[in-house]
Design a protein around this motif. Structure first.
Motif, PDB file in Angstrom:
ATOM      1  N   PHE A 309      31.150  59.446  25.474  1.00  0.00           N
ATOM      2  CA  PHE A 309      29.938  58.573  26.299  1.00  0.00           C
ATOM      3  C   PHE A 309      30.740  59.186  27.892  1.00  0.00           C
ATOM      4  O   PHE A 309      31.636  59.050  28.215  1.00  0.00           O
ATOM      5  N   GLU A 379      29.324  51.152  21.838  1.00  0.00           N
ATOM      6  CA  GLU A 379      28.134  51.599  22.582  1.00  0.00           C
ATOM      7  C   GLU A 379      27.711  49.979  23.245  1.00  0.00           C
ATOM      8  O   GLU A 379      27.301  50.092  24.442  1.00  0.00           O
ATOM      9  N   PRO A 389      25.400  59.801  26.313  1.00  0.00           N
ATOM     10  CA  PRO A 389      26.176  60.496  25.182  1.00  0.00           C
ATOM     11  C   PRO A 389      26.088  61.981  25.357  1.00  0.00           C
ATOM     12  O   PRO A 389      25.530  62.779  25.974  1.00  0.00           O
ATOM     13  N   PHE A 395      26.041  59.339  18.220  1.00  0.00           N
ATOM     14  CA  PHE A 395      25.586  57.993  18.927  1.00  0.00           C
ATOM     15  C   PHE A 395      24.452  57.434  18.192  1.00  0.00           C
ATOM     16  O   PHE A 395      23.798  57.961  17.237  1.00  0.00           O
ATOM     17  N   ARG A 397      22.281  54.499  20.092  1.00  0.00           N
ATOM     18  CA  ARG A 397      21.508  54.034  21.140  1.00  0.00           C
ATOM     19  C   ARG A 397      20.732  55.322  21.663  1.00  0.00           C
ATOM     20  O   ARG A 397      21.416  56.552  22.026  1.00  0.00           O
TER      21      ARG A 397
END
Length: 429
Positions: A309, A379, A389, A395, A397
């Motif tokens: 991220f 997250e 991301p 990931f 979300r």
């Protein structure tokens, strides 16, 4: 946004092809490998659904397709230098100047092979990822990057690209064209990229140092400015720093750390034989910028899952403090985390679009049941810091759909030939 974990094993051992880590089994029954541009154009034009597959280093279903998967590793090898004036290493040790020299490279070529060719001609790429085994086109399409306060992503080096679109036509785009900022990091959604033109710089040397036991209160900005490319490897308890410098590291204290007494692997306890030379020995840029040697697979290659991220650079200290606070909870699922800085760019889907960033990478154990709650916690922890991301990693979300990228996709591929569930989630369809 995750791909279902499987027990398929290494890529190619299942009845259907898998990714590098073996956690994604593709829906296509085989990978098609054209050996010429005309063969590729016919294949694309004749397919109802098709996606390009690079070296399979993504950990999710970004490359998946129920139709044809196409790899370009049997296409003619292309590395063409267009000479020009190039800048040199910045005097501060943190930047490589821009210039007009460029290289046109086939999309299926790996960075390892390209780098060796460029170096033999006295040229270099300004940055590389930690793993040189990855393909140029796949890395660019997903926003892959290296590290360094003055270094942008691999995608930002692209100044031109060529692709086969849905009806088999050839399209070329260059920096400055209206569609270009949306077409570089494009997740394979516009067509099959066949060649890219990249900025290059003069070849240069680096020295790599590993410093151990970085204090948690060490000034983040000063640490990350300590070399041309800098990475922190941490389990959120203890931290090592990888410094890749244009000049020698002066003797004496460096932010309260101590020099490693031998080569190190990023994951503590793993053998360092696959890693690039350390201990300050000077060497060519392409043998120091990556963490891993091009002539050897990284130790434990594929025996992992990954997430990453990117947050605004100015919020790095806050974001890292928040992760330290949950470090004990995520550690059982974690092999190691890597913290890097990346300069911003203007590419629409780049994780670094419009902002200098801090990128936090998580190398997880290869156990999705253990990783899922840890990833959810990460997250949730990073949510206040506007995380973006890495498109090639795991990931949960989903980012807000990109309306302008969606419009670009529908214009280039109105029937959705290159689409899949991953792409539809990005464009909002």
């Amino acid at each position: 946004m995750t791909a279902e974990a499987t027990a398929a094993g290494p890529a190619g051992s299942a009845s259907r092809p898998t990714n590098w880590a073996g956690n994604v089994v593709f829906r296509a029954s085989e990978v098609r490998r054209p050996s010429s541009l005309e063969e590729l154009r016919r294949l694309v034009a004749g397919s109802a659904r098709v996606r390009a597959l690079g070296t399979g280093h993504s950990f999710n279903d970004v490359a998946d397709s129920p139709g044809d998967l196409v790899a370009l590793d049997r296409m003619p090898y292309v590395v063409e230098i267009d000479g020009g004036t190039v800048g040199g290493p910045g005097t501060g040790g943190h930047e490589i100047g821009g210039g007009t020299a460029r290289v046109r490279v086939g999309a299926g070529v790996t960075y390892a092979r390209l780098a060796a060719d460029l170096h033999a001609r006295g040229l270099a790429l300004a940055t590389m990822a930690s793993l040189p085994h990855i393909s140029v086109a796949g890395s660019v399409a997903t926003g892959t990057h290296g590290s360094g306060d003055g270094n942008r992503s691999l995608s930002a080096a692209v100044r031109g690209l060529e692709l086969v679109t849905a009806d088999g036509s050839l399209v070329s785009l260059e920096r400055g064209d209206d569609d270009f900022p949306g077409a570089v990091v494009a997740l394979g959604a516009l067509g099959v990229v066949t060649a890219l033109t990249l900025d290059v710089v003069p070849a240069f040397e680096l020295r790599q140092y590993v410093r151990e036991d970085l204090p948690r209160d060490a000034p983040f900005g000063e640490v990350m400015a300590g070399g041309y490319s800098v990475s922190q490897f941490t389990d959120w308890s203890s931290t090592r720093v990888w410094l890749k410098r244009l000049t020698e590291l002066p003797d004496g204290d460096w932010h309260g750390t101590r020099a490693a007494d031998g080569p190190r692997h990023p994951v503590p306890g793993m053998p360092a034989g696959s890693c690039t030379a350390q201990l300050g020995a000077p060497g060519p840029w392409h043998e120091r910028l990556p963490h891993f040697r091009a002539d050897a697979p990284p130790s434990g290659a594929g025996d992992e899952l990954q997430s990453e991220f990117a947050m605004p650079r100015e919020r790095a200290a806050e974001a890292l403090a928040a992760l330290y606070a949950v470090g004990e909870a995520i550690r059982p699922a974690l092999q190691i985390s890597e913290v890097r800085t990346v300069a911003g760019d203007d590419l629409w889907l780049s994780p670094f679009h419009g902002r200098d960033s801090v990128a936090v990478h998580f190398t997880w154990v290869k156990d999705w049941d253990a990783v899922l709650p840890a990833l959810r916690l990460v997250e949730e922890t990073l949510a206040p810091f506007d995380p973006r991301p890495h498109w090639g990693k795991l990931f949960i979300r989903r980012p807000e759909p990109s309306e302008r990228f969606g419009a670009l996709v529908r214009r280039y591929d109105p029937e959705g030939k290159f689409g899949n569930d991953f792409v539809r989630s990005v464009i909002g369809d």
